[in-house]
Enzyme design. Sequence first.
Site, PDB file in Angstrom:
ATOM      1  N   GLU A  30     -24.387 -59.443 -86.363  1.00 38.41           N
ATOM      2  CA  GLU A  30     -23.951 -58.039 -86.448  1.00 38.41           C
ATOM      3  C   GLU A  30     -23.551 -57.209 -85.271  1.00 38.41           C
ATOM      4  O   GLU A  30     -22.854 -56.420 -85.105  1.00 38.41           O
ATOM      5  CB  GLU A  30     -25.232 -57.357 -87.343  1.00 38.41           C
ATOM      6  N   ASP A  84     -26.760 -60.540 -81.755  1.00 36.37           N
ATOM      7  CA  ASP A  84     -26.629 -61.341 -82.941  1.00 36.37           C
ATOM      8  C   ASP A  84     -25.162 -61.286 -83.657  1.00 36.37           C
ATOM      9  O   ASP A  84     -24.440 -60.660 -83.181  1.00 36.37           O
ATOM     10  CB  ASP A  84     -27.773 -61.084 -84.169  1.00 36.37           C
ATOM     11  N   GLU A  94     -26.195 -49.610 -79.670  1.00 38.03           N
ATOM     12  CA  GLU A  94     -25.913 -49.265 -80.819  1.00 38.03           C
ATOM     13  C   GLU A  94     -26.787 -47.739 -80.753  1.00 38.03           C
ATOM     14  O   GLU A  94     -26.043 -46.913 -81.652  1.00 38.03           O
ATOM     15  CB  GLU A  94     -26.832 -50.043 -81.681  1.00 38.03           C
ATOM     16  N   HIS A  98     -31.953 -67.242 -80.956  1.00 41.57           N
ATOM     17  CA  HIS A  98     -32.771 -66.438 -80.196  1.00 41.57           C
ATOM     18  C   HIS A  98     -34.258 -66.824 -79.956  1.00 41.57           C
ATOM     19  O   HIS A  98     -34.778 -67.433 -80.842  1.00 41.57           O
ATOM     20  CB  HIS A  98     -32.563 -64.835 -80.853  1.00 41.57           C
ATOM     21  N   ASP A 129     -26.336 -55.642 -79.948  1.00 37.97           N
ATOM     22  CA  ASP A 129     -27.535 -56.768 -80.244  1.00 37.97           C
ATOM     23  C   ASP A 129     -26.744 -58.110 -80.143  1.00 37.97           C
ATOM     24  O   ASP A 129     -25.889 -58.402 -80.423  1.00 37.97           O
ATOM     25  CB  ASP A 129     -28.122 -56.339 -81.520  1.00 37.97           C
ATOM     26  N   TYR A 135     -36.117 -59.163 -79.166  1.00 33.84           N
ATOM     27  CA  TYR A 135     -35.005 -58.716 -80.251  1.00 33.84           C
ATOM     28  C   TYR A 135     -35.928 -59.504 -81.529  1.00 33.84           C
ATOM     29  O   TYR A 135     -36.465 -60.571 -81.581  1.00 33.84           O
ATOM     30  CB  TYR A 135     -33.751 -59.537 -80.105  1.00 33.84           C
ATOM     31  N   ARG A 174     -34.585 -59.670 -84.851  1.00 33.13           N
ATOM     32  CA  ARG A 174     -33.957 -60.308 -85.617  1.00 33.13           C
ATOM     33  C   ARG A 174     -33.521 -61.970 -85.225  1.00 33.13           C
ATOM     34  O   ARG A 174     -32.592 -62.088 -84.623  1.00 33.13           O
ATOM     35  CB  ARG A 174     -32.654 -59.589 -86.079  1.00 33.13           C
TER      36      ARG A 174
END
Length: 869
Positions: free
Chosen positions: A84, A82, A7, A342, A80, A295, A297
């Site tokens: 998103e 997740d 990202e 996670h 990432d 991470y 989130r």
Amino acid sequence: MTVVVVESPAKAKTINKYLGPGFKVLASYGHIRDLPSKDGSVRPDEDFALEWELDSASAKRVREIADALKGDDTLILATDPDREGEAISWHVLETLKGRKALKDKAVQRVTFNAITKDAVKAAMAKPRDIDMELVDAYLARRALDYLVGFTLSPVLWRKLPGSRSAGRVQSVALRLICDRELEIEQFKPQEYWSIDAQLITPRGETVLARISAFDGKKLKRLDIGDRDTAMAALQAVRNGAFKVEALEAKPVKRNPPPPFTTSTLQQEAARKLGFNASRTMQTAQRLYEAGYITYMRTDGVSMDEGALQDLRRTIQSEFGANYAPPQPRRYASKIKNAQEAHEAIRPTDPSQNPKALHLDGDQARLYDLVWKRAVASQMEAASLERTTVDFTEPAGKVELRATGQVVLFDGFLKLYQEGRDDVTEFASGEDEENRRLAPMKLGEAMKVADAKADQHFTEPPPRFSEASLVKKLEELGIGRPSTYAAILEKLRERNYVHMDKNRFIPDDRGRLVTAFLENFFKRYVEYDFTADLEEKLDSIASGDLDWKALMRDFWTDFRAAVDDIGDLRIGQVLDTMNEVLGPHIFPAREDGSDPRSCPTCKQGQLSLRLGKFGAFIGCSNYPDCKYTRQLTQGDDDAAAIPAEGKVLGQDQASGEDVLLKSGRFGAYVQLGDGEKPKRASIPKGWDPDTLDFERAMRLLMLPREVGPHPVDNEMIFAGLGRYGPYLQKGKTYANLPGIDDVFEIQMNRAVAVIDEKLAGGNRFRRGAGNVQALKELGESPVTGKMVKVMPGRYGPYVTDGDVNATIPKEKKPEDLTFEEALPLLAARAEAGGKKKKKAPAKKTATKKAAPAKKSAAAQKAAPKKKAAG
């Protein structure tokens, strides 16, 4: 060479260092596509077809990735781990397919929970395909949010002019804030009394005790509800001959809290560091990308076995072997709908304590919090002894109780103690329990040295802080770790709420929107409905539900609900709002008169009215009666102003009264009561209560003539406009730094300010003159000049000397990094945002003849602006 896509450039730089030669790591700069903000981006009639838009900056990133792939045969998508992140990888893949850039190329997806060398290498050894079930969950979420926003918001605009928008989750969060405010307004304080005694042991030591029973009845906190009862109880305590009736010492274990999830990190950072959710997540993002934490989130509280052993070694070396329990602690989430996909948020290397890293500012403070919480979560429990002593007297009329607590072994408390929200008088006497009691024996006589009775009143529930609101949303299963910060920020951006002492207070606009949705779209702002929708989105992610089946079920009911109120008249909406919000917008009057009777004409009824700029209160006898006011007057500066206005004095020139009045936009001054009287709004920072005749006349005389410009004799005016104080010469406007300058600036300075503006700068405006940079970020790779964060008229911006780019509202300028600034500047340059070079001055001979000069009277009238009233 293998192309790797992540990202952010910061993440790309770190990973490139770990992978070494043979890999080229490029950044997508987040999402590269989105649904355009227009009708038709989601088409239910075409089985929910989605139309994606690639902006110019993202198109450039995609070109870079495609160009890099020309000589390579493998693409690794490492965004990432997740929903998103999976969506970003899918967008990159689909866009490259559309460009036919993936012919004969291998495409792999890898994820890592921490950006460390070991984690990255391990992930590269276990590639997989894109998880289409996670992508489907993302598509459903985006389609739902789009359809709710683009279907419901126009209904709001038509039925409640001035409303901004409605959102699937933001509207529910707003309802929580509004419901809490209603609880506070409807709260009726209850009187209660406490009776405390100071007892003396036979050895002369003091013990503090509180009444626990009176007249044969065990007492709860609110049971003594009036002065008479309190005085009778107090007298009984003073007269009592007390002895120790019962003594109990009980061991208590206090276990550490689990490591951080996204929401608990946001809550604790708000309590202990004063960070809002956005600031917490931005700082955590930088720590993650630098490889310091895992991470950020996540709603999981588990940690992998290697991390558990690392933490235990750190505890033993930092605190000693007795601070590590015999076995590692393993946690499971108790939160509704937790996915736990996670790990919890933890330091990637616990041996790096906060002092060893030498981080600065927000990163140092947040890392310290994460490190302490993670280490504490694996430490030994604290051992305490809680003592309770009961005292009785022979008559049996009254009993007292003393409680105390001592720490026998501090355990995790040596390092960390969790913060608490909203501590009120109902919060279990913590101070009373955290004290050591003097030694006592059963049957010992106690002497009453002193006793007192204190009156108290119950308090309403506290307003939500960011921490307590995030906690409530999580408890209800509303939203997800990645969405909390955006939800709260959107409510503020829409002016539905404001913050006071770090607490959410709903604005009138927010309360109107909530009342409208609760009465006409009730199902869609119900907590259970929103949480159930989140569960269905999770079912899509786990492969148990088809995303289009969810969309079809939702859209059928939602479209019908929207169609049902299509013919609803605004008058019906206002009648409902008057009834629902009545106690708030028509508070009871001290004289007991009808709170809705018009104070001006005495005959009309006050009612909500809607204008171009939103709702206000007006008289039913309009236009004969022109009484208006803002929705609420409780704490407003204009609250004490009579409906007919307050006379400040009389203008000698016209003989008219100068009135201080309150209108729908706040307090203002007015000259006379004619058909179109002159008005002027009171500037921000001026207190209407202290406004006098002289200052009122100065406002009414604006704009003020400063004098004619010495070059062309054109008049320079000083005035107040919607953007604040200004100077004007013809069509040229220049900002002034303060309100006082409007009344005090003289010709020399006014000419200098205007000339500077005409020359292409304005020292009070963006990027001009000798304005000090807020922050220097580093040398631009494009221009070679320093990239700076600058103050501007419309807010802070970033510049590389050639291009200026606005800093997003959700980003604090002091937190902007060099890596974040570069894509902002690149996007602005792509959109044509380079500074324009000044055109050469036109020759005088080619100019058209100047128009005839206006008369002095015309010049005076020309720049007048409407004032709110």
